[in-house]
Design an enzyme around this catalytic site. Structure first.
Site, PDB file in Angstrom:
ATOM      1  N   GLU A   2     -21.859   1.683  -5.105  1.00  0.00           N
ATOM      2  CA  GLU A   2     -21.220   2.537  -4.092  1.00  0.00           C
ATOM      3  C   GLU A   2     -19.821   2.951  -4.539  1.00  0.00           C
ATOM      4  O   GLU A   2     -18.855   2.871  -3.773  1.00  0.00           O
ATOM      5  CB  GLU A   2     -21.183   1.821  -2.737  1.00  0.00           C
ATOM      6  CG  GLU A   2     -22.578   1.467  -2.262  1.00  0.00           C
ATOM      7  CD  GLU A   2     -22.953   2.080  -0.935  1.00  0.00           C
ATOM      8  OE1 GLU A   2     -22.221   2.960  -0.458  1.00  0.00           O
ATOM      9  OE2 GLU A   2     -23.990   1.687  -0.394  1.00  0.00           O
ATOM     10  N   GLU A  18     -13.612   1.450 -10.750  1.00  0.00           N
ATOM     11  CA  GLU A  18     -12.906   2.466 -11.527  1.00  0.00           C
ATOM     12  C   GLU A  18     -12.957   3.831 -10.829  1.00  0.00           C
ATOM     13  O   GLU A  18     -11.972   4.559 -10.804  1.00  0.00           O
ATOM     14  CB  GLU A  18     -13.523   2.554 -12.930  1.00  0.00           C
ATOM     15  CG  GLU A  18     -13.246   1.332 -13.813  1.00  0.00           C
ATOM     16  CD  GLU A  18     -13.947   0.051 -13.366  1.00  0.00           C
ATOM     17  OE1 GLU A  18     -15.011   0.136 -12.701  1.00  0.00           O
ATOM     18  OE2 GLU A  18     -13.434  -1.043 -13.662  1.00  0.00           O
TER      19      GLU A  18
END
Lengths: 405, 266, 398
Positions: A367, A371
Site C-alpha cells: 500500500e 519510499e
C-alpha cells in the site's frame, strides 16, 4: 477542536476489542504457525457489521463513520494483522471504492451484498512486474461487443484465494499502454466463477501467515461492459483514490500493532526481573517503552485526523499517506524493540511479540512502500504535487442519511 | 412480555494487583466494567424478547458513572434503562440493595420475569437476587443454566439449575426471578446500531424521592444490617518452600501426603 | 455518595489514608488535604491508619433493644437424598466452637423427608439439640418451603447465630431467609470468631476477587447469619456416644401451595472443569510426550482432580488446549496445584499462583516453580508420581 472520542466511538472500540479478544485471539497462534486462513471469521465479522462498517445502511452497511473504520482496524490489528487485512481489502479498497465510483445499479448489485458480508471483495492492482510502478501493468481488457475480455496475472493480492468478487485494473487503451500514459487504464468488477479466472495462494510468507495472499490468473475472462467501474481511462484515478482508504486502514491497524507491542512490553517489563529489579527499572528498557508510547500517540492522532477529514468530505491523500508511512515504520520499530525487551523469550513464539515483528514488516512494503510515501511527502512539501478534485469524491459522512434504510 | 435485568458496575477484579512492597491494591488503570455474570442475564432476557416480543428493561444502582453499564445493556438490545443513584443509597449492603432495587421494580409496573447474574465479581455474595425475589414475594430460581420451557400465557417455567452434583430440573410459576450462570448462553456483542441508539438515548436517574411508598429507613447504611469493620490484604504467598527429602521416593511421597492431609485440602 | 467524613482542620496531608484505601477512593487535593470520592465503600481501613483521627464514619447506633433474647448457635444441615454432606459437619464443628465461646448451646436444623438418622449424626458430630422437620414436602430442597420453615423456627426460637454452608443450596436459602427476617448475612466466609469484647460474630471473607479480606459484623439484627465455604473448617470426628435432644416440629406445609416442583435431576458425567476444579495436577515439558500424561491422569483420578498443562506441553501437541493453564490458557485457583515437570515460566505462574497450596515436582532444583511452591520434591516425576498416587490411594482408602 475535540480530542475526545464520542460515546459512540468509545463503545464501538470496546466492542471490537472484545470481538477480537474472543473470536481471534484464542486461535491466532495456531493459525499463524500452520499458515492457515480461517474463512469462519467472515460470517462472524459480517454479523457484527464490520464488513460494511462505514457504508450507509441503505447499501447494506452499518452506517457508522470513517473514524469507526479506523478504530475497528486498530482493535483488530491489536490482536493480529490478518484480521485487519480483511478490513483493508474488503472494506477499504473494495467496498469504499464501489461506494465512491459505482453507479446506482453497481452499488445495488455489488456493494449491498459486500457490505452485508455475503460476498467478500478483493483488490487486483499489483502484478509480478508492477507494484509501485503502476503503469507497468500488463493486464489488458479488450472490448468485444458488450463485453471486455481480460487477460493477465495479478499477484500479492490479499484474500485472492478466498474472495468472491475482484476489482481488477487493466489497460483498455493499448496505445497509451505503450506510451505509459495511465489514462489508458480502466477498472472492472469481476466475479469468481467466470470462465478463465483462477486463483492461487502464495506460501512461505515472513508474516501475516494467518492471512490469505495469492494470485489471480485471467485467461480470456469475459466481463460484461456494465461491470466497468467509472469511465474508461479512469482506472488509475480509481486505484489511487482506493488507496486513500486502504492506506488509512493500514495506518490505523499499524497503530493497533504499536499498542500491542507497548502493552506486551510493559507487562513483561513489570514481571521479568534482572539484577534484582523488574527490567522496567532499567533506563535503556524505559527508553524503548517511551518511544513506543510516543509512537502510539503520534500514529493515532495522524490516522484519526485522516478519518476526520474523510468524514468531512475533505480530500486527504496527503494526510493519509503521512499517517500510513509514519504508523508502519513506527510499528516495525516498536515490534523490534518489543522483541528486544522480551530477550530470548521474544525470539521464540512463546510470546506474541515475534509474530508482531514478522507481521509489522509487510505494511512497510505494501500500500505504498515506505519510499513511495517519502517521495509523496517530499513532493507535497516542495510544491511539486497537488491533488486535483476527482469526478467522484468519497461521500462525506452524514449521520442522518447514513442510517436511513 | 416484560423482562427486567438487574445489572451492576464493578471494578474488573481480574485487573487488580497487589503492590508487593506496600501490600495495598494497585488500582491505577483498573477499569470499571459491567459485571461479567450480568451479560448472561441480559442475553437471556434478549433471547426471550426475540422469541416472544415485548421489552427488556435494565436497572442498576450505583454512582452516576454506572450509566456506562446501562449504555452497554442498551447497545446489546435492552429497550429501556434506569439508574438508581442517590446519596441516600450509599453504604448499602445486600439487604438494602435488594430492598431498593425491589422498590424500583415495583415502580416499573407489571413484569413477567427478572434476571440477575449469579453474583457480582467484586462482592461475590450472590445474595441480592434472592433478596429481590423475597422482597417482591415471587419465586426465585438460582444458578439457572438453561430455560427448558417457558409459557408466559400460562405463567409456566421449567429450568435446569446447575448444582454441585449435577443439574436439577425445576418447574415453577411466573413471575419469577432467575439468577443465571455462564453455561446458559454466549452473550452477544453490542451491535453498531445498538451502540448508536445507546449513545443517543436519555437515561432516567431515580433518587430516593422517586421511590414513593418506600421506607427511607431501609435505604443505604441505615437499612444495612451488616457493617464492615476491617479490611486487610491477605498475607502474600510465603516465600518459604519446603523441599521434601527422603531416602526413597516412597518416603518422600509419604511425607508429602502427610503434609497435604494436614493442610486439610484433600 | 461517600459516607466517610474528613475533618479538613485536622488533616495533616500525610497520605497514610491514601495508601491504606483498598478501593482507591482517597486522594490529596491541591491544599494537601484528603478528599474522598464515590469509590468509598465505608470499609473503615483509612480511619484506623489516620494518625490524627481526622477521618470518621457514621457511628454504629446503639444495639437495638431485645437482642439479648436471642441465644444459641444454629447450623443448617444440608442433605441430599437422605445423605448429609461433609460441609454440614464442618459447620457443626465450627458451630460447636462458637457455641462454646458464647457459653451457649448448638442446635442443628435438619430438614427433609425420612432424615431422622441425620439428626442422630448431627448429635454425634457435636450438636446439643436437633430441630428435626421431617415432612414429604421437604423431600427435595426447594427455596419456598425450606425458607418458610426456617423463618418460622427463627422467629419462634430466636437464635443468636445461624450458619449455613456456602453451597448453591445454602446460598439460595440463606439469601431468602435473611431477607425475610431482615437480618445481616455474610456470604462465603473463610473465618468466623467471636469478638471477646462485644460478643459479636466476626465474619471474615475474601472480596474484590480475593484480592482483599473484609471482616464484617451484624451489630443490631439477629440472628447473625453467615454462609461458609466448603473445606475451610475442619471436619470434626463423630462421637456416637454423645447425647442430645431431638425436637420434632410439624411444619404444616401444603404441597399445593408451593409453586416450585423438582421434576428431574441430571447427573454430570465425566470431565472436571479446570476453572472449578479443587485439585489440579499439571504437566509440562518435563512429561516428555503424550504418554507422559498418564501418571498425571492417574494421580488426578485418585484425588478427584482435573488435569492441567503448561503451554509447552500443549504446543507440543501432547494434550489439548482446553487443559492449558497460564496467561494464554485458563487462570485457576484450586486448593491444591501439583506442577509436574513444569519449570514455572512467568506466564504459567500468572495463571496459577493464587492456588492455595502449590506442590512442585521437578528434576531441576533451580526451576523457578520451586520459588512459589509450598512443597517441592526434586526428582523424576515418573518415579515420584506413581509413588505419590499409591500413597494417596492408601491414605484415602481408594
Amino acid at each position: 477542536m475535540e480530542f475526545q472520542l464520542s460515546d459512540e466511538h468509545r463503545m464501538l472500540e470496546k466492542t471490537v476489542r472484545e470481538f477480537a479478544a474472543r473470536e481471534i485471539a484464542p486461535t491466532i497462534k495456531e493459525l499463524d504457525r500452520t499458515h492457515s486462513f480461517d474463512p469462519g471469521i467472515f460470517p462472524k465479522m459480517a454479523e457484527q457489521g464490520l464488513l460494511g462498517i462505514c457504508i450507509p445502511e441503505r447499501y447494506g452497511g452499518a452506517g457508522m463513520d470513517y473514524i469507526s473504520l479506523g478504530l475497528a482496524c486498530e482493535e483488530l490489528e491489536y490482536v493480529d494483522t490478518s484480521a485487519r487485512v480483511i478490513m483493508s481489502v474488503h472494506v477499504g479498497l473494495y467496498s469504499c471504492t464501489l461506494f465512491q465510483w459505482g453507479t446506482e445499479e453497481q452499488k445495488q448489485k455489488y456493494l449491498v451484498p459486500a457490505a452485508q458480508g455475503d460476498v467478500i471483495g478483493a483488490f487486483g492492482l499489483t502484478e509480478p512486474n508492477a507494484g509501485s510502478d503502476v503503469v507497468n501493468l500488463q493486464t489488458t481488457a479488450r472490448r468485444e461487443g458488450d463485453h471486455y475480455i481480460l487477460n493477465g496475472e495479478k499477484t500479492w493480492i490479499s484474500l485472492a484465494d478466498v474472495a468472491d468478487h475482484f476489482l481488477i485494473f487493466a489497460w483498455t487503451d493499448m496505445e497509451k499502454k505503450r506510451r505509459r500514459d495511465h489514462s489508458g487504464i480502466s477498472a472492472f468488477i469481476v466475479e469468481r466463477g467466470w470462465p478463465g479466472l483462477t486463483t492461487d495462494t502464495i506460501h512461505g510468507k515472513l508474516g501475516v501467515r494467518a492471512g490469505n495472499t495469492g494470485s489471480i490468473s485471467m485467461n480470456d475472462v469475459p466481463v460484461p461492459a456494465e461491470n466497468l467501474l467509472g469511465q474508461e481511462g479512469e482506472g488509475f484515478k480509481i486505484a489511487m483514490s482506493a488507496l486513500d482508504q486502504g492506506r488509512y486502514t493500514v495506518a490505523a491497524g499499524a497503530t493497533g500493532l504499536i499498542r500491542a507491542c507497548l502493552d506486551a512490553s510493559v507487562r513483561y517489563a513489570n514481571e521479568r526481573q534482572t539484577f534484582g529489579v523488574p527490567i522496567g527499572r532499567h533506563q535503556l528498557i524505559q527508553q524503548m517503552i517511551a518511544y513506543m508510547a510516543q509512537r502510539y500517540e503520534i500514529a493515532r492522532l495522524l490516522y484519526l485526523r485522516a478519518g476526520w477529514l474523510k468524514n468531512q468530505g475533505i480530500r486527504n491523500t496527503r494526510e493519509t499517506s503521512l499517517a500510513k508511512w509514519y504508523a508502519c515504520d513506527a510499528a516495525f520499530d516498536s515490534a523490534s524493540d518489543a522483541v528486544q525487551i522480551h530477550g530470548a523469550y521474544g525470539f521464540c513464539d512463546e510470546y506474541d511479540v515475534e509474530r508482531f515483528f514478522r507481521n509489522a514488516k509487510g505494511a512497510v512494503i505494501y500500500e505504498g512502500s515506505r519510499e513511495i510515501h517519502q517521495l509523496l511527502q517530499a513532493e507535497y512539501a516542495l510544491g511539486y504535487r497537488q491533488d486535483r478534485p476527482l469526478r467522484c469524491e468519497l461521500p462525506a459522512y452524514d449521520p442522518e442519511t447514513w442510517t436511513e434504510s | 412480555m416484560h423482562a427486567i435485568v438487574c445489572i451492576k458496575q464493578v471494578p474488573d477484579t481480574t485487573e487488580v494487583k497487589i503492590d508487593p512492597v506496600r501490600g495495598t491494591l494497585i488500582r491505577e488503570g483498573v477499569p470499571s466494567i459491567l459485571n461479567p455474570f450480568d451479560t448472561y442475564a441480559i442475553e437471556e432476557a434478549l433471547r426471550l424478547k426475540e422469541q416472544f416480543g415485548g421489552k427488556v428493561t435494565a436497572i442498576s444502582m450505583g454512582p452516576p458513572q454506572a450509566i456506562e453499564v446501562l449504555k452497554e445493556a442498551v447497545a446489546m438490545g435492552c429497550d429501556e434503562a434506569i439508574l438508581l443513584s442517590d446519596r441516600a443509597f450509599a453504604g448499602s449492603d445486600t439487604w438494602a440493595t435488594a430492598y431498593t432495587l425491589s422498590q424500583a421494580i415495583r415502580r416499573l409496573g407489571p413484569f413477567d420475569i427478572i434476571f440477575c447474574g449469579r453474583q457480582a465479581i467484586d462482592g461475590d455474595t450472590g445474595q441480592v437476587g434472592p433478596g429481590i425475589a423475597r422482597q417482591l414475594k415471587i419465586n426465585q430460581l438460582t444458578y439457572v443454566c438453561k430455560i427448558q420451557h417457558i409459557d408466559f400465557d400460562k405463567g409456566e417455567i421449567r429450568v435446569e439449575r446447575l448444582l454441585e452434583e449435577g443439574r436439577e430440573v425445576v418447574e415453577s410459576r411466573l413471575p419469577a426471578l432467575l439468577t443465571v450462570v455462564k453455561d446458559i448462553n454466549q452473550p452477544r456483542y453490542p451491535t453498531f446500531k445498538g451502540i448508536r441508539r445507546a449513545s443517543r438515548m436519555e437515561y432516567p436517574i431515580w433518587t430516593a424521592k422517586d421511590l414513593e411508598g418506600a421506607n427511607p429507613a431501609y435505604f443505604g447504611l441505615d437499612g444495612s444490617p451488616t457493617r464492615v469493620v476491617r479490611v486487610f490484604t491477605p498475607p502474600p504467598r510465603s516465600g518459604q518452600t519446603e523441599i521434601i527429602q527422603g531416602e526413597t521416593v516412597q518416603e518422600q511421597a509419604a511425607k508429602l501426603v502427610e503434609k497435604l492431609l494436614a493442610e486439610k485440602i484433600i | 455518595m461517600a459516607l466517610l467524613q474528613i475533618n479538613r482542620e485536622e488533616c495533616i496531608g500525610c497520605e497514610a489514608c491514601v495508601a491504606a484505601c483498598p478501593f482507591g477512593a482517597l486522594h490529596m487535593d491541591e491544599e494537601r488535604k484528603a478528599v474522598v470520592d464515590d469509590k468509598c465503600t465505608a470499609c473503615g481501613a483509612c480511619v484506623d491508619v489516620c494518625p490524627v483521627g481526622a477521618l470518621s464514619l457514621p457511628e454504629v447506633e446503639a444495639p437495638a433493644a431485645g437482642l439479648e433474647q436471642y441465644k444459641g448457635v444454629w447450623v443448617w444441615v444440608e442433605q441430599l437424598r437422605g445423605e448429609a454432606g461433609s460441609i454440614s459437619w464442618e459447620m457443626i464443628g465450627k458451630g460447636r466452637e462458637l457455641a462454646d465461646q458464647r457459653k451457649t448451646t448448638l442446635t442443628a436444623c435438619v430438614l427433609g423427608y425420612h432424615v431422622e438418622h441425620i439428626a442422630h449424626q448431627a448429635i454425634a458430630y457435636g450438636a446439643d439439640r436437633v430441630i428435626l422437620v421431617d415432612d414429604p414436602v421437604l423431600e427435595h430442597y426447594r427455596t419456598e418451603p425450606y425458607a418458610a420453615v426456617l423463618v418460622d423456627l427463627i422467629r419462634q426460637y430466636k437464635p443468636e447465630i445461624f450458619i449455613l454452608g456456602a453451597s448453591t443450596r445454602g446460598r439460595d436459602l440463606a439469601g431468602a431467609v435473611a431477607t425475610e427476617i431482615f437480618t445481616g448475612l455474610t456470604a462465603d466466609c473463610t473465618g468466623l470468631d467471636i469478638d471477646p469484647e462485644t460478643g459479636l460474630l466476626r465474619q471474615t471473607r475474601p472480596a474484590f476477587g480475593g484480592n482483599i479480606m473484609a471482616t464484617i459484623i451484624c451489630p443490631n439484627h439477629r440472628p447473625q447469619m453467615a454462609t461458609v465455604r466448603h473445606r475451610v473448617f475442619e471436619m470434626p470426628a463423630p462421637d456416637h456416644t454423645r447425647k442430645g435432644e431431638i425436637i420434632r416440629v410439624n411444619p404444616h406445609l401444603d404441597e399445593e401451595a408451593i409453586a416450585t416442583k423438582v421434576v428431574d435431576f441430571i447427573r454430570e458425567e465425566g470431565q472436571v472443569n479446570l476453572a472449578d476444579a479443587r485439585i489440579i495436577v499439571s504437566g509440562g515439558r518435563g512429561v516428555g510426550g503424550p504418554e507422559g500424561f498418564e501418571p498425571i491422569r492417574r494421580l488426578a483420578e485418585v484425588l478427584g482432580g482435573a488435569v492441567g498443562a503448561s503451554r509447552a506441553a500443549v504446543d507440543a501437541g501432547w494434550i489439548p488446549y482446553a487443559h492449558q493453564v497460564g496467561q494464554t490458557g485458563r487462570t485457576v485457583r484450586p486448593d491444591l496445584y501439583i506442577a509436574c515437570g513444569i519449570s514455572g515460566a512467568i506466564q504459567h505462574l500468572a495463571g496459577m499462583q493464587t492456588s492455595r497450596v502449590i506442590v512442585a515436582i521437578n528434576k531441576d532444583p533451580e526451576a523457578p516453580i520451586f520459588k512459589i511452591a509450598n512443597y517441592g520434591i526434586v526428582g523424576d516425576l515418573f518415579q515420584v508420581l506413581p509413588a505419590l498416587t499409591e500413597e494417596f490411594r492408601k491414605r484415602l482408602h481408594k
